[in-house]
Design a protein around this motif. Structure first.
Motif, mmCIF file in Angstrom:
data_model
loop_
_atom_site.group_PDB
_atom_site.id
_atom_site.type_symbol
_atom_site.label_atom_id
_atom_site.label_comp_id
_atom_site.label_asym_id
_atom_site.label_seq_id
_atom_site.Cartn_x
_atom_site.Cartn_y
_atom_site.Cartn_z
ATOM 1 N N CYS A 139 0.685 -1.131 -0.152
ATOM 2 C CA CYS A 139 0.132 -0.093 0.047
ATOM 3 C C CYS A 139 0.718 1.334 0.041
ATOM 4 O O CYS A 139 0.409 2.521 -0.060
ATOM 5 C CB CYS A 139 -0.877 -0.112 1.232
ATOM 6 S SG CYS A 139 -0.249 0.137 2.815
ATOM 7 N N SER A 140 2.163 1.163 -0.019
ATOM 8 C CA SER A 140 3.223 2.207 0.122
ATOM 9 C C SER A 140 3.186 3.094 1.413
ATOM 10 O O SER A 140 3.628 4.068 1.443
ATOM 11 C CB SER A 140 2.723 3.312 -1.085
ATOM 12 O OG SER A 140 2.984 2.271 -2.205
ATOM 13 N N THR A 141 2.299 2.765 2.520
ATOM 14 C CA THR A 141 2.213 3.380 3.620
ATOM 15 C C THR A 141 3.454 3.187 4.561
ATOM 16 O O THR A 141 3.907 3.999 5.223
ATOM 17 C CB THR A 141 1.024 3.252 4.597
ATOM 18 O OG1 THR A 141 0.000 3.615 3.815
ATOM 19 C CG2 THR A 141 0.936 3.965 5.746
ATOM 20 N N VAL A 146 5.371 6.096 6.357
ATOM 21 C CA VAL A 146 5.475 7.548 5.515
ATOM 22 C C VAL A 146 4.396 8.428 5.438
ATOM 23 O O VAL A 146 4.532 9.700 5.182
ATOM 24 C CB VAL A 146 6.094 7.218 4.255
ATOM 25 C CG1 VAL A 146 7.409 6.552 4.391
ATOM 26 C CG2 VAL A 146 5.181 6.237 3.358
ATOM 27 N N GLU A 147 3.308 7.970 5.683
ATOM 28 C CA GLU A 147 2.332 8.869 5.669
ATOM 29 C C GLU A 147 1.835 9.895 6.684
ATOM 30 O O GLU A 147 1.562 10.837 6.755
ATOM 31 C CB GLU A 147 0.788 8.086 5.500
ATOM 32 C CG GLU A 147 0.729 7.162 4.103
ATOM 33 C CD GLU A 147 0.913 8.186 2.830
ATOM 34 O OE1 GLU A 147 0.227 9.131 2.710
ATOM 35 O OE2 GLU A 147 1.463 7.572 1.796
ATOM 36 N N GLU A 148 2.411 9.251 7.840
ATOM 37 C CA GLU A 148 2.186 9.790 9.160
ATOM 38 C C GLU A 148 3.569 10.536 9.762
ATOM 39 O O GLU A 148 3.546 11.083 10.727
ATOM 40 C CB GLU A 148 1.562 8.823 10.156
ATOM 41 C CG GLU A 148 0.241 8.324 10.005
ATOM 42 C CD GLU A 148 -0.671 9.349 10.172
ATOM 43 O OE1 GLU A 148 -0.677 10.477 10.968
ATOM 44 O OE2 GLU A 148 -1.791 9.117 9.360
ATOM 45 N N ASN A 149 4.624 10.162 8.979
ATOM 46 C CA ASN A 149 5.911 10.699 9.418
ATOM 47 C C ASN A 149 6.280 10.208 10.720
ATOM 48 O O ASN A 149 6.587 10.911 11.528
ATOM 49 C CB ASN A 149 6.275 12.099 9.070
ATOM 50 C CG ASN A 149 7.513 12.806 9.273
ATOM 51 O OD1 ASN A 149 8.424 12.156 8.658
ATOM 52 N ND2 ASN A 149 7.594 13.843 9.965
ATOM 53 N N ALA A 150 6.054 9.058 10.777
ATOM 54 C CA ALA A 150 6.407 8.226 12.129
ATOM 55 C C ALA A 150 7.069 7.037 12.105
ATOM 56 O O ALA A 150 7.258 6.275 11.078
ATOM 57 C CB ALA A 150 5.154 8.141 12.873
ATOM 58 N N TYR A 151 7.763 6.659 12.950
ATOM 59 C CA TYR A 151 8.397 5.406 13.128
ATOM 60 C C TYR A 151 8.204 4.571 14.343
ATOM 61 O O TYR A 151 7.758 5.027 15.282
ATOM 62 C CB TYR A 151 10.054 5.482 12.853
ATOM 63 C CG TYR A 151 10.736 6.285 14.204
ATOM 64 C CD1 TYR A 151 11.371 5.239 15.031
ATOM 65 C CD2 TYR A 151 10.746 7.667 14.324
ATOM 66 C CE1 TYR A 151 11.723 5.997 16.351
ATOM 67 C CE2 TYR A 151 11.219 8.266 15.586
ATOM 68 C CZ TYR A 151 11.580 7.196 16.373
ATOM 69 O OH TYR A 151 12.439 7.965 17.467
ATOM 70 N N SER A 152 8.519 3.166 14.377
ATOM 71 C CA SER A 152 8.421 2.430 15.485
ATOM 72 C C SER A 152 9.689 1.475 15.462
ATOM 73 O O SER A 152 9.987 0.938 14.550
ATOM 74 C CB SER A 152 7.028 1.315 15.185
ATOM 75 O OG SER A 152 7.010 0.545 16.325
ATOM 76 N N TRP A 205 4.589 4.367 18.395
ATOM 77 C CA TRP A 205 5.040 5.187 17.285
ATOM 78 C C TRP A 205 5.604 6.793 17.630
ATOM 79 O O TRP A 205 5.186 7.095 18.584
ATOM 80 C CB TRP A 205 3.885 5.622 16.351
ATOM 81 C CG TRP A 205 3.059 4.339 15.794
ATOM 82 C CD1 TRP A 205 2.020 3.762 15.912
ATOM 83 C CD2 TRP A 205 3.816 3.758 14.254
ATOM 84 N NE1 TRP A 205 2.148 2.690 15.014
ATOM 85 C CE2 TRP A 205 2.971 2.618 14.144
ATOM 86 C CE3 TRP A 205 4.834 4.022 13.534
ATOM 87 C CZ2 TRP A 205 3.304 1.716 13.054
ATOM 88 C CZ3 TRP A 205 5.103 3.185 12.561
ATOM 89 C CH2 TRP A 205 4.240 2.154 12.152
ATOM 90 N N CYS A 206 6.465 7.096 17.148
ATOM 91 C CA CYS A 206 7.372 8.276 17.476
ATOM 92 C C CYS A 206 7.533 9.165 16.112
ATOM 93 O O CYS A 206 7.442 8.614 14.890
ATOM 94 C CB CYS A 206 8.725 8.112 17.796
ATOM 95 S SG CYS A 206 8.661 7.155 19.532
ATOM 96 N N GLN A 207 7.459 10.626 16.479
ATOM 97 C CA GLN A 207 7.596 11.348 15.313
ATOM 98 C C GLN A 207 8.966 11.325 14.500
ATOM 99 O O GLN A 207 10.052 11.226 15.315
ATOM 100 C CB GLN A 207 7.311 12.886 15.516
ATOM 101 C CG GLN A 207 5.781 13.266 15.563
ATOM 102 C CD GLN A 207 5.022 12.853 14.430
ATOM 103 O OE1 GLN A 207 4.292 11.936 14.451
ATOM 104 N NE2 GLN A 207 5.298 13.398 13.296
ATOM 105 N N LEU A 208 9.124 11.214 13.373
ATOM 106 C CA LEU A 208 10.204 10.978 12.400
ATOM 107 C C LEU A 208 11.165 12.090 12.421
ATOM 108 O O LEU A 208 12.478 12.056 12.282
ATOM 109 C CB LEU A 208 9.935 10.345 11.058
ATOM 110 C CG LEU A 208 11.108 9.747 10.273
ATOM 111 C CD1 LEU A 208 11.828 8.697 11.056
ATOM 112 C CD2 LEU A 208 10.470 9.148 9.075
#
Length: 132
Positions: free
Chosen positions: A49-51, A76-82, A127-130
């Motif tokens: 889905c490219s998300t 990449v849609e939320e500019n977040a990482y785990s 999730w944290c902000q990238l």
């Protein structure tokens, strides 16, 4: 360069160096911006889905301490990482997406063993902000 399946996003792993007797590690360029202070292995995987973008994060490049890695998942849609649980003396292998799940192998080269892990992405809470 690796383009997302929908061609909207791009990721590029830029060679940084190599550990002694081991593989190379890289920096990540995502949509033209570098992710600072993190190192990654040489493979990445986009979700259909490219998300999501999955990578193997390297936590150390010290030969005597390593390998110390973990799965690093970017939304990449939320500019977040785990950040997933650390793999002591092992690597992340065979990452794949299956509907709302991400599967991968925790591979331990010293023993030749591998453990499959599967996580439901919608249940990830850390999730944290990238910051890109």
């Amino acid at each position: 360069m690796s383009e997302s399946p929908n061609s909207i996003h791009s990721a590029n792993l830029i060679y940084e160096n190599e550990i002694r007797f081991g593989p190379a590690y890289c920096r990540l360029e995502l949509n033209g911006q570098f992710l600072s202070d993190r190192l990654f292995g040489q493979k990445l995987k986009w979700s259909p889905c490219s998300t999501f973008l999955a990578l193997e994060e390297w936590l150390t490049t010290e030969y005597v301490q390593g390998p110390q890695t973990r799965l690093f998942l970017i939304n990449v849609e939320e500019n977040a990482y785990s950040e997933f649980k650390q793999i002591n003396k092992g690597f992340v292998k065979n990452v794949r997406f299956n509907n709302d799940n991400i599967k991968y192998i925790k591979e331990f080269p010293a023993t030749g063993n591998g453990i499959e892990a599967e996580v439901e992405i919608s249940k990830i809470k850390n999730w944290c902000q990238l910051g890109l």
